[in-house]
Motif scaffolding. Structure first.
Motif, short mmCIF file in Angstrom:
data_model
loop_
_atom_site.label_atom_id
_atom_site.label_comp_id
_atom_site.label_asym_id
_atom_site.label_seq_id
_atom_site.Cartn_x
_atom_site.Cartn_y
_atom_site.Cartn_z
N THR A 56 -66.35 50.08 67.81
CA THR A 56 -65.78 48.79 68.18
C THR A 56 -64.42 48.93 68.87
OG1 THR A 56 -64.85 48.62 65.94
CG2 THR A 56 -66.99 47.59 66.33
N PHE A 57 -63.64 49.92 68.47
CA PHE A 57 -62.33 50.14 69.08
C PHE A 57 -62.47 50.48 70.56
CE2 PHE A 57 -59.01 53.14 70.39
CZ PHE A 57 -57.86 52.41 70.12
N LEU A 58 -63.38 51.42 70.90
CA LEU A 58 -63.57 51.81 72.29
C LEU A 58 -64.15 50.67 73.12
CD1 LEU A 58 -64.86 55.50 72.24
CD2 LEU A 58 -62.56 54.64 72.66
N LYS A 59 -65.05 49.88 72.53
CA LYS A 59 -65.61 48.75 73.26
C LYS A 59 -64.52 47.74 73.60
CE LYS A 59 -70.28 49.13 71.35
NZ LYS A 59 -71.31 48.52 70.49
N ARG A 60 -63.63 47.47 72.64
CA ARG A 60 -62.54 46.53 72.90
C ARG A 60 -61.59 47.09 73.94
NH1 ARG A 60 -57.51 46.37 71.30
NH2 ARG A 60 -57.78 48.00 69.72
N LEU A 61 -61.31 48.39 73.85
CA LEU A 61 -60.41 49.03 74.80
C LEU A 61 -60.96 48.96 76.23
CD1 LEU A 61 -57.71 50.57 74.70
CD2 LEU A 61 -59.01 52.69 74.56
N ALA A 62 -62.27 49.14 76.36
CA ALA A 62 -62.89 49.06 77.69
C ALA A 62 -62.79 47.65 78.26
CB ALA A 62 -64.35 49.49 77.59
N GLU A 63 -62.90 46.65 77.41
CA GLU A 63 -62.81 45.26 77.87
C GLU A 63 -61.39 44.90 78.28
OE1 GLU A 63 -64.32 42.83 74.76
OE2 GLU A 63 -66.42 43.44 75.06
N GLU A 64 -60.40 45.46 77.58
CA GLU A 64 -59.01 45.07 77.82
C GLU A 64 -58.31 45.89 78.91
OE1 GLU A 64 -57.10 45.41 74.06
OE2 GLU A 64 -58.09 43.65 73.19
N SER A 65 -58.83 47.08 79.22
CA SER A 65 -58.18 47.96 80.17
C SER A 65 -58.28 47.41 81.59
CB SER A 65 -58.80 49.36 80.13
OG SER A 65 -58.59 49.97 78.88
N GLU A 66 -57.20 47.58 82.36
CA GLU A 66 -57.17 47.13 83.75
C GLU A 66 -57.37 48.32 84.68
OE1 GLU A 66 -53.66 44.94 84.58
OE2 GLU A 66 -53.93 43.53 82.92
N LEU A 67 -58.02 48.09 85.80
CA LEU A 67 -58.28 49.15 86.77
C LEU A 67 -57.71 48.77 88.13
CD1 LEU A 67 -61.06 48.91 84.81
CD2 LEU A 67 -61.60 50.95 86.13
N PHE A 68 -57.41 49.78 88.94
CA PHE A 68 -57.01 49.54 90.32
C PHE A 68 -57.60 50.62 91.21
CE2 PHE A 68 -53.81 52.28 88.54
CZ PHE A 68 -53.44 53.13 89.56
N LYS A 69 -57.94 50.23 92.43
CA LYS A 69 -58.67 51.10 93.34
C LYS A 69 -57.72 52.00 94.12
CE LYS A 69 -62.17 50.79 97.00
NZ LYS A 69 -62.90 49.85 97.86
N VAL A 70 -58.11 53.29 94.26
CA VAL A 70 -57.33 54.27 95.04
C VAL A 70 -58.29 54.99 95.99
CG1 VAL A 70 -55.63 54.61 93.21
CG2 VAL A 70 -57.65 56.08 93.28
N ASP A 71 -57.72 55.75 96.92
CA ASP A 71 -58.54 56.55 97.82
C ASP A 71 -59.19 57.69 97.04
OD1 ASP A 71 -57.85 55.03 100.03
OD2 ASP A 71 -56.06 56.26 100.45
N PRO A 72 -60.37 58.13 97.45
CA PRO A 72 -61.02 59.25 96.76
C PRO A 72 -60.10 60.47 96.75
CG PRO A 72 -62.56 58.21 98.27
CD PRO A 72 -61.20 57.60 98.54
N PRO A 73 -59.99 61.16 95.62
CA PRO A 73 -59.10 62.33 95.54
C PRO A 73 -59.65 63.50 96.32
CG PRO A 73 -60.36 62.12 93.51
CD PRO A 73 -60.66 60.90 94.33
N ASN A 74 -58.75 64.38 96.73
CA ASN A 74 -59.17 65.63 97.35
C ASN A 74 -60.03 66.41 96.36
OD1 ASN A 74 -58.99 68.56 98.00
ND2 ASN A 74 -57.66 67.87 99.64
#
Length: 232
Positions: A107-125
């Motif tokens: 349940t902790f990881l499921k909640r963490l996945a819902e609350e975490s924010e993401l941002f898009k970057v260029d593909p890494p080398n």
């Protein structure tokens, strides 16, 4: 915040189909987790954290060997069998069957996945990658450093030839494009770099780059950190 990038889906013929991948910023091993738990101010000595963690592992090991499932806020673990049996009276045979432990999110990881924010970057080398940057000098705001600060980088394929001026760790001013090579290298390995920011560097916003010439390559490979570095 978790950075991610898009790449073509190798299992789809449609060229417009992409999949997202999270950028691996850093890895923490058991010793590093213990050190963080016992960091100054937490009032828990490292030996106590290590002792509790060891006992935690022993309890889980004992339970799993008895066929007892584990349910925790972080992960759930249960035994499972693979392989086919020849009839009702067949028995487990290590040559034909395997015991595995199925792991799922708690349940902790499921909640963490819902609350975490993401941002898009260029593909890494794909070769040179910088996963994390932090100061070992006086604490500052994230990615804001003073001239003369000691920084550490963690990543992949970071080793370079110090004698070649085209290789190394560089800070490139985003406005003027002026480059500063980090001449004072304290430690340099494939996954770790420690160096000092030049004392004469100008204030401003910079891109952090590592340039190296790997074995069997004929041209410089470049890895760039996904966020700007601010010199204050």
């Amino acid at each position: 915040m978790i950075p991610y990038y898009l790449q073509k889906n190798p299992f789809k013929k449609d060229a417009k189909k992409y999949i997202g991948k999270a950028v691996l910023m850093e890895k923490l091993d058991v010793n590093e987790i213990i050190s963080l738990c016992a960091a100054r101010g937490n009032k828990i000595p490292e030996y106590m954290v290590e002792s509790v963690l060891k006992r935690f592992e022993e309890v889980i090991e004992d339970a799993l060997k008895k066929g007892i499932a584990i349910n925790t806020p972080i992960i759930n673990i249960a035994p499972t069998l693979t392989g086919t049996f020849n009839g009702q009276h067949d028995q487990f045979d290590k040559n034909r069957h395997q015991l595995h432990f199925r792991v799922s999110e708690g349940t902790f990881l499921k909640r963490l996945a819902e609350e975490s924010e993401l941002f898009k970057v260029d593909p890494p080398n794909s070769f040179v990658q910088i996963h994390s940057v932090k100061s070992l000098s006086s604490p500052t705001e994230e990615y804001q450093f003073e001239a003369g600060s000691i920084l550490e980088l963690k990543g992949k394929s970071l080793k370079y030839n110090k004698q070649d001026q085209q290789q190394g760790v560089f800070l490139v001013n985003e406005e003027s494009q002026k480059e500063y090579r980090m001449e004072l290298s304290i430690k340099s390995t494939k996954s770790y770099q420690m160096f000092q920011i030049p004392l004469d560097i100008e204030k401003g916003s910079y891109m952090l780059e590592i340039r190296c010439l790997p074995p069997r390559y004929t041209s410089i490979r470049l890895g760039r950190f996904y966020k700007a570095i601010i010199i204050i």
